[in-house]
Design a protein around this motif. Structure first.
Motif, short mmCIF file in Angstrom:
data_model
loop_
_atom_site.label_atom_id
_atom_site.label_comp_id
_atom_site.label_asym_id
_atom_site.label_seq_id
_atom_site.Cartn_x
_atom_site.Cartn_y
_atom_site.Cartn_z
N ALA A 193 -6.40 3.84 -2.30
CA ALA A 193 -5.98 3.64 -3.38
C ALA A 193 -4.71 4.01 -3.65
O ALA A 193 -3.66 3.12 -4.61
CB ALA A 193 -7.16 3.80 -4.60
N TYR A 194 -4.39 5.24 -3.29
CA TYR A 194 -2.86 5.81 -3.45
C TYR A 194 -1.80 5.00 -2.66
O TYR A 194 -0.71 5.02 -3.45
CB TYR A 194 -2.98 7.35 -3.06
N ALA A 195 -2.37 4.55 -1.65
CA ALA A 195 -1.42 3.75 -0.60
C ALA A 195 -1.02 2.44 -1.35
O ALA A 195 0.03 2.18 -1.30
CB ALA A 195 -1.82 3.61 0.88
N GLY A 196 -1.90 1.95 -2.04
CA GLY A 196 -1.56 0.73 -2.94
C GLY A 196 -0.64 0.96 -4.20
O GLY A 196 0.31 0.15 -4.32
N THR A 197 -0.97 2.10 -4.84
CA THR A 197 0.15 2.66 -5.78
C THR A 197 1.39 2.93 -5.41
O THR A 197 2.42 2.47 -5.94
CB THR A 197 -0.52 3.79 -6.29
N VAL A 198 1.63 3.60 -4.07
CA VAL A 198 2.93 3.79 -3.68
C VAL A 198 3.49 2.48 -2.95
O VAL A 198 4.77 2.11 -3.13
CB VAL A 198 2.85 4.62 -2.27
N ALA A 199 2.89 1.57 -2.51
CA ALA A 199 3.20 0.39 -1.98
C ALA A 199 3.84 -0.51 -3.23
O ALA A 199 4.78 -1.36 -3.17
CB ALA A 199 2.05 -0.65 -1.23
N SER A 200 3.11 -0.63 -4.22
CA SER A 200 3.71 -1.38 -5.60
C SER A 200 4.78 -0.81 -6.20
O SER A 200 5.70 -1.55 -6.58
CB SER A 200 2.37 -1.01 -6.66
N TYR A 201 4.83 0.58 -5.87
CA TYR A 201 6.18 1.31 -6.61
C TYR A 201 7.31 0.88 -5.67
O TYR A 201 8.41 0.48 -6.13
CB TYR A 201 5.85 2.87 -6.58
N GLN A 202 7.28 0.83 -4.41
CA GLN A 202 8.13 0.33 -3.33
C GLN A 202 8.59 -1.08 -3.53
O GLN A 202 9.64 -1.46 -3.57
CB GLN A 202 7.89 0.62 -1.81
N LEU A 203 7.58 -1.83 -3.78
CA LEU A 203 7.80 -3.25 -3.97
C LEU A 203 8.61 -3.48 -5.51
O LEU A 203 9.40 -4.09 -5.42
CB LEU A 203 6.53 -3.97 -4.30
N CYS A 204 8.26 -2.81 -6.50
CA CYS A 204 9.10 -2.70 -7.57
C CYS A 204 10.78 -2.31 -7.27
O CYS A 204 11.56 -2.83 -7.98
CB CYS A 204 8.22 -1.86 -8.59
N GLN A 205 10.71 -1.20 -6.46
CA GLN A 205 11.98 -0.75 -6.30
C GLN A 205 12.72 -1.86 -5.44
O GLN A 205 14.11 -2.06 -5.96
CB GLN A 205 12.12 0.59 -5.46
N SER A 206 12.23 -2.34 -4.56
CA SER A 206 12.97 -3.46 -4.01
C SER A 206 13.17 -4.86 -4.62
O SER A 206 14.44 -5.58 -4.63
CB SER A 206 12.25 -3.96 -2.56
N ILE A 207 12.44 -5.09 -5.90
CA ILE A 207 12.79 -6.39 -6.60
C ILE A 207 13.82 -6.11 -7.44
O ILE A 207 14.52 -6.97 -7.56
CB ILE A 207 11.34 -6.49 -7.33
N ASN A 208 13.62 -4.78 -7.89
CA ASN A 208 14.71 -4.37 -8.93
C ASN A 208 16.18 -4.18 -8.13
O ASN A 208 17.14 -4.63 -8.69
CB ASN A 208 14.52 -2.89 -9.49
N ALA A 209 16.26 -3.75 -7.02
CA ALA A 209 17.54 -3.82 -6.15
C ALA A 209 17.82 -5.09 -5.90
O ALA A 209 19.32 -5.44 -6.24
CB ALA A 209 17.28 -3.02 -4.71
N ILE A 210 17.07 -6.26 -5.56
CA ILE A 210 17.59 -7.65 -5.47
C ILE A 210 18.03 -8.12 -6.85
O ILE A 210 18.99 -9.00 -6.79
CB ILE A 210 16.53 -8.49 -4.95
#
Length: 95
Positions: A40-57
């Motif tokens: 579950a924590y890995a899913g939370t971290v993956a969501s955070y990293q996805l949010c960062q990459s979306i914001n960068a784009i």
């Protein structure tokens, strides 16, 4: 017909085998709970990293006058679940 017969025998055999399994030991239950929490924590971290990459784009292709993307919320540090090894407080004695 032969495939259907073999498939049904395998299905019944696996059902009987699973029904005969003993319940997990406390250590196995704790290990399963820890694995579930880590997943579950890995899913939370993956969501955070996805949010960062979306914001960068989004910032890369942002045009003038458009609002900035919503900031990402960093997940808290991983905290393993409480173990059952800690004995609960004894119940108060009845008078």
């Amino acid at each position: 017909m032969k495939r259907l017969l073999v498939g049904s025998v395998c299905l019944i055999g696996s059902t009987v085998a699973l029904a005969a399994l003993p319940p997990p030991t406390p250590q196995q239950a704790e290990a399963a709970a820890l694995a579930k929490a880590k997943t579950a924590y890995a899913g939370t971290v993956a969501s955070y990293q996805l949010c960062q990459s979306i914001n960068a784009i989004a910032m890369k292709y942002k045009t003038a006058g458009t609002p900035n993307p919503a900031p990402c919320v960093a997940p808290p540090p991983f905290v393993p679940p409480a173990t059952a090894a800690v004995a609960p407080a004894p119940a108060p004695a009845k008078k």
